[in-house]
Motif scaffolding. Structure first.
Motif, mmCIF file in Angstrom:
data_model
loop_
_atom_site.group_PDB
_atom_site.id
_atom_site.type_symbol
_atom_site.label_atom_id
_atom_site.label_comp_id
_atom_site.label_asym_id
_atom_site.label_seq_id
_atom_site.Cartn_x
_atom_site.Cartn_y
_atom_site.Cartn_z
ATOM 1 N N ARG A 96 9.992 -32.960 101.489
ATOM 2 C CA ARG A 96 10.136 -31.688 102.111
ATOM 3 C C ARG A 96 10.829 -31.769 103.379
ATOM 4 O O ARG A 96 11.012 -30.518 103.998
ATOM 5 C CB ARG A 96 8.721 -31.215 102.341
ATOM 6 C CG ARG A 96 7.759 -30.714 100.849
ATOM 7 C CD ARG A 96 8.379 -29.576 100.195
ATOM 8 N NE ARG A 96 8.533 -28.082 100.908
ATOM 9 C CZ ARG A 96 7.833 -27.317 101.157
ATOM 10 N NH1 ARG A 96 6.402 -27.564 100.648
ATOM 11 N NH2 ARG A 96 8.081 -26.220 101.582
ATOM 12 N N VAL A 97 11.368 -32.922 103.918
ATOM 13 C CA VAL A 97 11.973 -33.041 105.214
ATOM 14 C C VAL A 97 13.054 -32.341 105.078
ATOM 15 O O VAL A 97 13.862 -32.522 104.305
ATOM 16 C CB VAL A 97 12.052 -34.532 105.668
ATOM 17 C CG1 VAL A 97 13.020 -34.426 106.827
ATOM 18 C CG2 VAL A 97 10.838 -35.028 105.774
ATOM 19 N N THR A 124 6.829 -24.883 111.499
ATOM 20 C CA THR A 124 6.264 -24.550 110.096
ATOM 21 C C THR A 124 5.987 -23.037 110.356
ATOM 22 O O THR A 124 5.972 -22.520 111.315
ATOM 23 C CB THR A 124 5.024 -25.302 109.706
ATOM 24 O OG1 THR A 124 4.095 -25.177 110.737
ATOM 25 C CG2 THR A 124 5.286 -26.815 109.500
ATOM 26 N N ASP A 126 10.339 -30.944 112.175
ATOM 27 C CA ASP A 126 9.870 -29.910 111.045
ATOM 28 C C ASP A 126 8.546 -29.518 111.315
ATOM 29 O O ASP A 126 7.842 -28.486 111.284
ATOM 30 C CB ASP A 126 9.894 -30.639 109.902
ATOM 31 C CG ASP A 126 11.500 -30.648 109.502
ATOM 32 O OD1 ASP A 126 12.306 -29.901 110.003
ATOM 33 O OD2 ASP A 126 11.679 -31.294 108.335
ATOM 34 N N PRO A 127 7.539 -30.635 111.786
ATOM 35 C CA PRO A 127 6.308 -30.530 111.920
ATOM 36 C C PRO A 127 5.736 -29.181 112.964
ATOM 37 O O PRO A 127 4.857 -28.560 112.828
ATOM 38 C CB PRO A 127 5.699 -31.652 112.525
ATOM 39 C CG PRO A 127 6.626 -32.701 112.100
ATOM 40 C CD PRO A 127 7.647 -32.140 112.091
ATOM 41 N N LEU A 183 9.315 -24.391 104.779
ATOM 42 C CA LEU A 183 8.586 -25.657 105.370
ATOM 43 C C LEU A 183 7.117 -25.554 104.633
ATOM 44 O O LEU A 183 6.579 -24.188 104.642
ATOM 45 C CB LEU A 183 8.757 -25.691 106.790
ATOM 46 C CG LEU A 183 9.774 -26.597 107.057
ATOM 47 C CD1 LEU A 183 9.952 -26.568 108.987
ATOM 48 C CD2 LEU A 183 9.895 -27.954 106.722
ATOM 49 N N GLU A 235 2.001 -31.928 108.888
ATOM 50 C CA GLU A 235 2.515 -33.257 108.209
ATOM 51 C C GLU A 235 3.451 -32.688 107.011
ATOM 52 O O GLU A 235 2.808 -31.962 106.390
ATOM 53 C CB GLU A 235 1.372 -34.348 107.825
ATOM 54 C CG GLU A 235 1.986 -35.570 107.039
ATOM 55 C CD GLU A 235 0.773 -36.505 106.822
ATOM 56 O OE1 GLU A 235 1.440 -37.374 106.211
ATOM 57 O OE2 GLU A 235 -0.150 -36.101 107.211
ATOM 58 N N ILE A 236 4.691 -33.372 107.158
ATOM 59 C CA ILE A 236 5.734 -32.914 106.175
ATOM 60 C C ILE A 236 6.019 -34.068 105.118
ATOM 61 O O ILE A 236 6.277 -35.320 105.535
ATOM 62 C CB ILE A 236 6.846 -32.613 106.896
ATOM 63 C CG1 ILE A 236 6.764 -31.662 108.055
ATOM 64 C CG2 ILE A 236 8.014 -31.870 105.869
ATOM 65 C CD1 ILE A 236 6.203 -30.340 107.782
#
Length: 556
Positions: A400-401, A421, A417-418, A440, A395-396
């Motif tokens: 932080r996206v 990482t 993004d998820p 990330l 989970e971002i």
């Protein structure tokens, strides 16, 4: 429920099938490395940081080559490492013949290539020919004036009669795919970000320049390429509007509101793919061309090309996209095998940098079963970094996206993004990825699901992957053998892999409840995803616990 093998699926076992296997045995024994091998995708920003800036780099990959050789993969595919403004994290290229300083230098790349080859690992690069960065020298020059000699390297159109975009083609990242250029009074086309203008592949100069890029890296010793969005390269010559998608609904990405009938997968694209293949063939028969293609199976297989002179492996993403149950997957495999052109070699993918990880989609218990499926189906498998330790999507937090797709279409769950990482190496700070804050977030359970932790446990996901890879490497049946469906019902997906006298029965329980199936013959279990069942003999029903996959050697 106990399922039995259907008579139809075994009716040819002693006749036609044996003749087919004899006829193809010589060819298959000489199979190229990429048919026997396993590919491992590295997202370089997230694999290993060597210089403390929070971003992975080439030196980091070099430092992990021993791990990759130990794991047992045959090739690494590295996502883009070229100079880039990073609007789309390397998929917006400003120079195709260099390395971005964030990742290192050409000398670093040469050392990586040499180190990989010394360990028996092939190296594949990401080739992004559909578009450049808007900061590429070609585009900077092209937008100066309509008379620029570089103008036709890109796709420019006058406004529609109402002054708006030339047609209804959407960007994959939301909004129109046409960007107004005030200086020259025309729109340019970008299938993705406005910072990623599409090249005009109907222009012979574009083709010459891009094939020269391929030769630049092939001359350095690269073993092949994964071609980004291969099916996008040629657009409709008349720029007709795309039709509306009658199946679109809320919850689908906005660009899916229309079908990309005219903006992608045009017939002329196959000429381009054949030309790319011809460039690789100049360097011998072992260079590999992979195409990223999100299309239905009937269209996907056309990218093998006429007389198999297209992509060696048009990426098959249907295990990522299909419903996770035995019957859906069984049908997908059967339809894919049936659709392949004669001599076409299949391939399978469970996860990648654009889609949620397999553990996020089906849970870690089923991810173990999926690993056995990936490494025992007929065809070349591709493993996404971290799947071998059961990495989950992370989970971002909104602040932080990084992903431009999520930034433009926020809160819809489309962000990538998820699944990007950092790799989880050990229990130290930042999971051993970097001494600095990573680009990330690190997964909160990284200490439990790391290479260091799992390497010490014989029943970990990492140990399972390594055992599967070792078995596949020493088994002709599992690497190049024939696939045969074993029809069943309920939650079990099962099939045979065969090579001469070597025969394996694979049974995969895709549900969290026990199940059973009767194999076609007596067999002996050689591997389970759950229990120590090696050497267990099966005389009648093979009983599977919840979320269990089994490989059994068939007796003559």
């Amino acid at each position: 429920m106990v399922a039995r093998m259907s008579d139809r699926s075994v009716s040819d076992r002693r006749g036609t099938v044996s003749g087919l296997m004899e006829a193809t045995s010589v060819l298959q024994e000489q199979a190229p490395w990429w048919q026997r091998g396993v590919i491992y995708q590295i997202y370089p920003r997230s694999f290993q940081d060597s210089n403390g800036d929070g971003i992975g780099d080439l030196e980091g990959i070099i430092g992990r080559l021993d791990y990759l050789a130990w794991l047992g993969v045959d090739a690494i595919w590295i996502s883009p490492i070229y100079p880039s403004p990073m609007a789309d994290f390397g998929y917006d290229i400003a120079d195709y013949k260099d390395i971005d300083p964030r990742f290192g230098t050409l000398a670093d790349f040469d050392r990586l290539l040499e180190g990989a080859h010394r360990r028996g690992l092939r190296v594949l690069l990401d080739f992004v020919p559909n578009h450049t960065s808007d900061r590429h020298p070609w585009f900077i020059e092209a937008r100066k004036t309509r008379e620029s000699p570089m103008r036709d390297m890109y796709i420019w159109r006058d406004p529609a009669p109402d002054g708006g975009p030339p047609n209804n083609w959407p960007s994959e990242f939301g909004g129109s795919a046409w960007e107004w250029d005030e200086t020259t009074g025309q729109y340019y086309y970008h299938a993705f970000l406005k910072e990623q203008p599409d090249l005009n592949w109907r222009n012979p100069r574009v083709r010459r320049e891009m094939y020269d890029v391929l030769r630049f890296w092939l001359d350095r010793g690269v073993d092949g390429f994964r071609v980004d969005v291969m099916w996008h390269l040629i657009k409709d010559a008349e720029f007709r509007d795309n039709p509306e998608n009658p199946d679109w609904h809320e919850g689908m990405p906005p660009h899916k509101k229309v079908l990309n009938l005219y903006s992608a997968d045009r017939p002329e694209v196959h000429d381009v793919v054949a030309e790319m293949r011809a460039v690789l063939d100049e360097y011998g028969g072992d260079r590999l061309l992979i195409g990223e293609i999100y299309l239905p199976l009937t269209r996907l297989v056309t990218y093998y090309g006429r007389d198999l002179q297209g992509a060696h492996l048009p990426f098959n993403f249907h295990l990522i996209l299909t419903q996770w149950d035995a019957r859906h997957i069984e049908r997908q495999v059967q339809e894919y095998e049936a659709a392949l052109p004669e001599g076409g070699w299949p391939n399978w993918v469970l996860s990648n940098h654009d889609k949620p990880r397999i553990a996020a989609r089906v849970g870690r218990d089923q991810a173990r079963v999926a690993a056995m499926m990936l490494l025992t189906l007929r065809g070349t498998p591709t493993i996404y970094y971290g799947d071998e330790i059961g990495m989950d999507d992370v989970e971002i937090p909104p602040e932080r996206v990084q992903d431009p797709f999520e930034l433009r279409v926020p809160g819809q769950g489309f962000g990538r993004d998820p699944q990007r990482t950092p790799m989880q190496w050990d229990t130290s700070v930042n999971a051993g990825f970097s001494t600095a804050a990573p680009w990330l977030p690190i997964a909160p359970d990284a200490a439990d699901y790391s290479v260091e932790t799992e390497r010490a446990h014989p029943h970990s996901m990492l140990s399972l992957y390594r055992k599967l890879l070792a078995l596949r490497r020493r088994s002709e049946a599992l690497s190049i053998g024939r696939y045969a469906t074993v029809q069943s019902s309920g939650s079990v997906f099962c099939y045979l892999r065969e090579w001469k006298e070597e025969r394996y029965f694979i049974a995969l329980n895709l549900r969290p409840e026990p199940a059973a199936i009767v194999p076609p013959d007596k067999c002996r279990i050689i591997m389970s995803t759950v229990d120590d069942r090696e050497e267990e003999r099966v005389e009648d029903a093979l009983r599977l616990s919840a979320d269990e996959g089994v490989i059994a050697a068939m007796e003559a």
